[in-house]
Scaffold this active site. Sequence first.
Site, PDB file in Angstrom:
ATOM      1  N   HIS A 276       0.111  15.821  -1.818  1.00  0.00           N
ATOM      2  CA  HIS A 276       0.675  16.871  -2.662  1.00  0.00           C
ATOM      3  C   HIS A 276      -0.048  18.178  -2.320  1.00  0.00           C
ATOM      4  O   HIS A 276      -1.272  18.178  -2.111  1.00  0.00           O
ATOM      5  CB  HIS A 276       0.489  16.567  -4.145  1.00  0.00           C
ATOM      6  CG  HIS A 276       1.006  15.227  -4.558  1.00  0.00           C
ATOM      7  ND1 HIS A 276       2.339  14.976  -4.787  1.00  0.00           N
ATOM      8  CD2 HIS A 276       0.365  14.048  -4.758  1.00  0.00           C
ATOM      9  CE1 HIS A 276       2.498  13.712  -5.129  1.00  0.00           C
ATOM     10  NE2 HIS A 276       1.313  13.125  -5.118  1.00  0.00           N
TER      11      HIS A 276
ATOM     12  N   CYS B  74      -4.134  -2.586   0.917  1.00  0.00           N
ATOM     13  CA  CYS B  74      -4.576  -3.927   0.541  1.00  0.00           C
ATOM     14  C   CYS B  74      -4.715  -4.768   1.808  1.00  0.00           C
ATOM     15  O   CYS B  74      -4.069  -4.498   2.807  1.00  0.00           O
ATOM     16  CB  CYS B  74      -3.580  -4.585  -0.401  1.00  0.00           C
ATOM     17  SG  CYS B  74      -3.435  -3.788  -2.001  1.00  0.00           S
TER      18      CYS B  74
ATOM     19  N   SER C  96       0.829  -1.192   0.000  1.00  0.00           N
ATOM     20  CA  SER C  96       0.000   0.000   0.000  1.00  0.00           C
ATOM     21  C   SER C  96       0.868   1.248   0.000  1.00  0.00           C
ATOM     22  O   SER C  96       2.079   1.190   0.144  1.00  0.00           O
ATOM     23  CB  SER C  96      -0.912  -0.011   1.238  1.00  0.00           C
ATOM     24  OG  SER C  96      -1.488  -1.292   1.422  1.00  0.00           O
TER      25      SER C  96
END
Length: 270
Positions: A125, A148, A120
Amino acid sequence: MLGLEQKLSLYGFNNLTKTLSFNIYDVCYAKTEREQKEYIAYIDEQYNSERLTKILCDVTEMIGARILNISKQDYEPQGASVNVLIAEKALDEDSIDPSCNQGKIGGDVPEMIHAHLDKSHVTVHTFPEYHPDNSISTFRVDIDVSTCGTISPLNALNYLISSFDSDIITIDYRVRGFTRDVLGKKFFIDHKITSIQDYIDKNTLTKYDAIDVNVYQSNIFHTKLLIKDIDLQNYLFKQDVYELTPKQRLDITDSLRREMIEIYSGMNIY
Protein backbone atom coordinates in the site's frame (compact mmCIF):
# COMPACT_ATOMS: atom_id res chain seq x y z
CA MET A 1 18.73 -18.32 -0.20
CA LEU A 2 17.36 -18.88 3.27
CA GLY A 3 16.72 -22.50 4.17
CA LEU A 4 16.77 -24.99 6.96
CA GLU A 5 20.15 -25.46 8.59
CA GLN A 6 19.35 -29.17 8.55
CA LYS A 7 16.34 -30.68 6.87
CA LEU A 8 13.76 -31.73 9.43
CA SER A 9 11.72 -34.87 8.98
CA LEU A 10 8.31 -33.40 9.72
CA TYR A 11 5.06 -34.98 10.68
CA GLY A 12 2.59 -33.58 8.17
CA PHE A 13 2.81 -30.01 6.92
CA ASN A 14 5.28 -27.33 8.05
CA ASN A 15 2.73 -24.85 9.39
CA LEU A 16 5.09 -22.17 10.66
CA THR A 17 3.95 -18.72 9.55
CA LYS A 18 6.71 -16.24 8.65
CA THR A 19 5.72 -12.62 8.23
CA LEU A 20 7.90 -9.75 7.00
CA SER A 21 6.36 -6.30 7.41
CA PHE A 22 8.04 -3.00 6.74
CA ASN A 23 7.53 0.66 6.07
CA ILE A 24 9.68 2.57 3.63
CA TYR A 25 9.70 6.39 3.66
CA ASP A 26 10.94 8.75 0.96
CA VAL A 27 11.25 12.42 1.94
CA CYS A 28 11.29 15.37 -0.47
CA TYR A 29 11.54 19.18 -0.24
CA ALA A 30 8.85 20.93 -2.26
CA LYS A 31 8.60 24.60 -1.29
CA THR A 32 5.17 25.71 -2.51
CA GLU A 33 1.81 23.98 -2.26
CA ARG A 34 1.77 23.69 -6.04
CA GLU A 35 5.15 21.96 -6.04
CA GLN A 36 3.95 19.66 -3.25
CA LYS A 37 0.92 18.63 -5.27
CA GLU A 38 3.09 18.09 -8.34
CA TYR A 39 5.46 15.91 -6.30
CA ILE A 40 2.54 13.83 -5.02
CA ALA A 41 1.24 13.40 -8.58
CA TYR A 42 4.73 12.45 -9.79
CA ILE A 43 5.41 9.88 -7.06
CA ASP A 44 1.89 8.50 -7.39
CA GLU A 45 2.49 7.83 -11.08
CA GLN A 46 5.96 6.40 -10.48
CA TYR A 47 4.57 3.84 -8.03
CA ASN A 48 1.15 3.11 -9.50
CA SER A 49 -0.57 -0.25 -9.06
CA GLU A 50 0.86 -1.61 -12.32
CA ARG A 51 4.47 -1.09 -11.22
CA LEU A 52 3.72 -2.36 -7.72
CA THR A 53 2.17 -5.48 -9.20
CA LYS A 54 5.37 -6.24 -11.10
CA ILE A 55 7.41 -5.81 -7.90
CA LEU A 56 5.18 -8.23 -5.98
CA CYS A 57 5.25 -10.76 -8.83
CA ASP A 58 9.05 -10.60 -8.73
CA VAL A 59 8.94 -11.14 -4.96
CA THR A 60 6.71 -14.19 -5.41
CA GLU A 61 9.20 -15.68 -7.86
CA MET A 62 12.15 -14.94 -5.56
CA ILE A 63 10.65 -16.74 -2.59
CA GLY A 64 9.78 -19.73 -4.76
CA ALA A 65 6.00 -19.38 -4.58
CA ARG A 66 3.23 -19.51 -7.17
CA ILE A 67 0.59 -16.83 -7.75
CA LEU A 68 -3.01 -17.84 -7.22
CA ASN A 69 -4.70 -14.47 -7.52
CA ILE A 70 -3.86 -10.77 -7.95
CA SER A 71 -5.97 -7.73 -7.16
CA LYS A 72 -4.93 -4.08 -7.44
CA GLN A 73 -6.35 -0.61 -6.99
CA ASP A 74 -5.26 2.96 -7.72
CA TYR A 75 -6.95 5.55 -5.48
CA GLU A 76 -8.08 9.15 -5.79
CA PRO A 77 -6.60 11.56 -4.99
CA GLN A 78 -3.49 9.41 -4.53
CA GLY A 79 -2.16 6.04 -3.38
CA ALA A 80 -2.35 2.46 -4.60
CA SER A 81 -2.75 -1.07 -3.23
CA VAL A 82 -1.81 -4.48 -4.56
CA ASN A 83 -2.57 -7.82 -2.93
CA VAL A 84 -1.21 -11.15 -4.17
CA LEU A 85 -2.35 -14.52 -2.91
CA ILE A 86 0.40 -17.11 -3.34
CA ALA A 87 1.04 -20.83 -2.91
CA GLU A 88 4.22 -22.59 -1.81
CA LYS A 89 4.22 -24.81 -4.90
CA ALA A 90 2.31 -25.45 -8.08
CA LEU A 91 -1.23 -26.75 -7.60
CA ASP A 92 -3.42 -28.91 -9.80
CA GLU A 93 -5.77 -26.78 -11.86
CA ASP A 94 -8.75 -28.64 -10.34
CA SER A 95 -7.72 -27.59 -6.83
CA ILE A 96 -7.61 -23.85 -7.61
CA ASP A 97 -10.75 -21.85 -6.94
CA PRO A 98 -12.31 -20.66 -10.25
CA SER A 99 -12.36 -17.08 -8.93
CA CYS A 100 -8.54 -16.97 -8.86
CA ASN A 101 -6.99 -15.29 -11.90
CA GLN A 102 -3.54 -16.94 -11.37
CA GLY A 103 -1.83 -13.67 -12.22
CA LYS A 104 -3.56 -13.28 -15.59
CA ILE A 105 -4.94 -9.79 -15.26
CA GLY A 106 -5.64 -8.83 -18.86
CA GLY A 107 -9.00 -8.20 -20.45
CA ASP A 108 -11.87 -6.96 -18.35
CA VAL A 109 -10.19 -7.41 -14.99
CA PRO A 110 -11.02 -4.48 -12.65
CA GLU A 111 -8.38 -1.99 -11.59
CA MET A 112 -8.13 -3.44 -8.08
CA ILE A 113 -5.38 -6.10 -7.88
CA HIS A 114 -5.16 -8.73 -5.16
CA ALA A 115 -2.72 -11.60 -5.38
CA HIS A 116 -3.40 -14.83 -3.51
CA LEU A 117 -1.02 -17.65 -2.60
CA ASP A 118 -2.34 -21.03 -1.51
CA LYS A 119 -1.11 -20.45 2.04
CA SER A 120 0.38 -16.98 1.90
CA HIS A 121 0.04 -13.45 0.63
CA VAL A 122 2.00 -10.39 -0.44
CA THR A 123 0.52 -6.90 -0.11
CA VAL A 124 1.68 -3.34 -0.72
CA HIS A 125 0.00 0.00 0.00
CA THR A 126 1.33 3.50 -0.79
CA PHE A 127 0.63 6.72 1.10
CA PRO A 128 1.86 9.99 -0.49
CA GLU A 129 1.49 12.86 1.99
CA TYR A 130 2.09 16.61 2.35
CA HIS A 131 0.85 19.54 4.41
CA PRO A 132 0.50 23.07 2.96
CA ASP A 133 2.25 24.60 5.99
CA ASN A 134 5.25 22.29 5.68
CA SER A 135 7.68 22.25 2.74
CA ILE A 136 8.51 18.58 3.38
CA SER A 137 6.50 15.92 1.54
CA THR A 138 6.70 12.20 2.29
CA PHE A 139 5.94 9.01 0.43
CA ARG A 140 5.30 5.89 2.52
CA VAL A 141 5.15 2.30 1.31
CA ASP A 142 3.77 -0.46 3.53
CA ILE A 143 4.70 -4.00 2.49
CA ASP A 144 3.69 -7.31 4.04
CA VAL A 145 4.96 -10.71 2.92
CA SER A 146 3.44 -13.63 4.81
CA THR A 147 4.34 -17.24 4.02
CA CYS A 148 3.62 -20.68 5.43
CA GLY A 149 5.78 -23.78 5.10
CA THR A 150 9.45 -23.75 4.17
CA ILE A 151 9.56 -20.64 1.97
CA SER A 152 10.75 -17.45 3.64
CA PRO A 153 10.02 -13.78 2.86
CA LEU A 154 13.55 -12.82 3.92
CA ASN A 155 14.79 -14.01 0.54
CA ALA A 156 13.18 -10.96 -1.10
CA LEU A 157 14.28 -8.36 1.45
CA ASN A 158 17.12 -6.79 -0.52
CA TYR A 159 15.09 -6.64 -3.72
CA LEU A 160 12.27 -4.85 -1.95
CA ILE A 161 14.61 -2.32 -0.33
CA SER A 162 16.25 -1.57 -3.69
CA SER A 163 12.87 -1.16 -5.43
CA PHE A 164 12.13 2.10 -3.61
CA ASP A 165 13.97 5.30 -2.67
CA SER A 166 14.31 4.73 1.06
CA ASP A 167 15.33 7.35 3.62
CA ILE A 168 13.82 5.53 6.60
CA ILE A 169 13.08 1.80 6.74
CA THR A 170 11.24 0.03 9.54
CA ILE A 171 11.25 -3.78 9.34
CA ASP A 172 9.46 -6.40 11.43
CA TYR A 173 9.91 -10.16 11.07
CA ARG A 174 7.99 -12.71 13.09
CA VAL A 175 7.70 -16.49 13.08
CA ARG A 176 4.45 -17.80 14.57
CA GLY A 177 3.02 -21.20 15.35
CA PHE A 178 4.95 -24.45 15.48
CA THR A 179 5.59 -27.59 13.48
CA ARG A 180 6.54 -31.09 14.62
CA ASP A 181 9.06 -33.67 13.61
CA VAL A 182 8.06 -37.30 13.10
CA LEU A 183 8.68 -38.00 16.80
CA GLY A 184 6.27 -35.26 17.85
CA LYS A 185 8.86 -32.70 19.00
CA LYS A 186 7.75 -29.11 18.47
CA PHE A 187 9.83 -26.62 16.46
CA PHE A 188 8.91 -22.94 16.85
CA ILE A 189 11.39 -21.76 14.21
CA ASP A 190 13.12 -23.67 11.42
CA HIS A 191 16.09 -21.41 10.65
CA LYS A 192 18.76 -19.46 12.52
CA ILE A 193 18.38 -15.70 12.86
CA THR A 194 19.86 -13.20 15.31
CA SER A 195 19.01 -9.99 13.44
CA ILE A 196 17.19 -8.86 10.30
CA GLN A 197 20.41 -7.00 9.47
CA ASP A 198 22.03 -10.37 8.76
CA TYR A 199 19.86 -10.58 5.64
CA ILE A 200 20.44 -7.04 4.37
CA ASP A 201 23.19 -6.44 1.80
CA LYS A 202 26.34 -5.12 3.48
CA ASN A 203 26.68 -2.28 0.97
CA THR A 204 23.15 -1.18 1.81
CA LEU A 205 23.85 -1.25 5.54
CA THR A 206 26.83 1.10 5.12
CA LYS A 207 24.41 3.80 3.94
CA TYR A 208 22.24 3.67 7.06
CA ASP A 209 22.36 3.96 10.83
CA ALA A 210 20.52 0.92 12.19
CA ILE A 211 19.18 -0.31 15.51
CA ASP A 212 17.55 -3.60 16.55
CA VAL A 213 14.82 -4.36 19.07
CA ASN A 214 14.42 -8.15 19.22
CA VAL A 215 12.39 -10.48 21.44
CA TYR A 216 14.22 -13.73 20.84
CA GLN A 217 12.05 -15.94 23.05
CA SER A 218 9.01 -14.90 20.98
CA ASN A 219 10.78 -15.04 17.58
CA ILE A 220 10.06 -11.32 17.02
CA PHE A 221 12.70 -9.22 15.24
CA HIS A 222 12.63 -5.46 14.62
CA THR A 223 15.13 -3.28 12.74
CA LYS A 224 15.06 0.44 11.93
CA LEU A 225 17.34 2.18 9.43
CA LEU A 226 17.97 5.90 8.87
CA ILE A 227 19.91 7.24 5.89
CA LYS A 228 23.28 8.67 6.96
CA ASP A 229 24.09 11.23 4.27
CA ILE A 230 21.80 13.78 2.63
CA ASP A 231 22.79 14.79 -0.90
CA LEU A 232 20.52 17.82 -1.05
CA GLN A 233 20.04 17.75 -4.84
CA ASN A 234 18.37 14.35 -4.55
CA TYR A 235 15.75 15.84 -2.22
CA LEU A 236 14.81 18.95 -4.19
CA PHE A 237 11.76 18.76 -6.44
CA LYS A 238 12.10 20.79 -9.64
CA GLN A 239 14.87 22.93 -8.17
CA ASP A 240 18.65 23.04 -8.60
CA VAL A 241 20.78 23.14 -5.48
CA TYR A 242 22.96 25.85 -7.03
CA GLU A 243 19.98 28.21 -7.13
CA LEU A 244 20.05 28.27 -3.33
CA THR A 245 22.24 30.32 -1.05
CA PRO A 246 24.49 28.44 1.41
CA LYS A 247 22.14 29.39 4.25
CA GLN A 248 19.12 28.11 2.36
CA ARG A 249 20.88 24.83 1.69
CA LEU A 250 21.73 24.47 5.35
CA ASP A 251 18.18 25.30 6.48
CA ILE A 252 16.58 22.86 4.02
CA THR A 253 19.01 20.10 4.95
CA ASP A 254 18.23 20.71 8.61
CA SER A 255 14.47 20.53 7.92
CA LEU A 256 14.87 17.28 6.03
CA ARG A 257 16.96 15.74 8.80
CA ARG A 258 14.47 16.80 11.49
CA GLU A 259 11.62 15.22 9.56
CA MET A 260 13.57 12.00 9.09
CA ILE A 261 14.53 11.79 12.76
CA GLU A 262 10.91 12.21 13.87
CA ILE A 263 9.68 9.53 11.47
CA TYR A 264 12.55 7.23 12.49
CA SER A 265 11.80 7.81 16.17
CA GLY A 266 8.04 7.52 15.79
CA MET A 267 7.40 10.68 17.81
CA ASN A 268 7.31 14.47 17.59
CA ILE A 269 10.65 15.80 18.82
CA TYR A 270 11.19 19.30 17.44
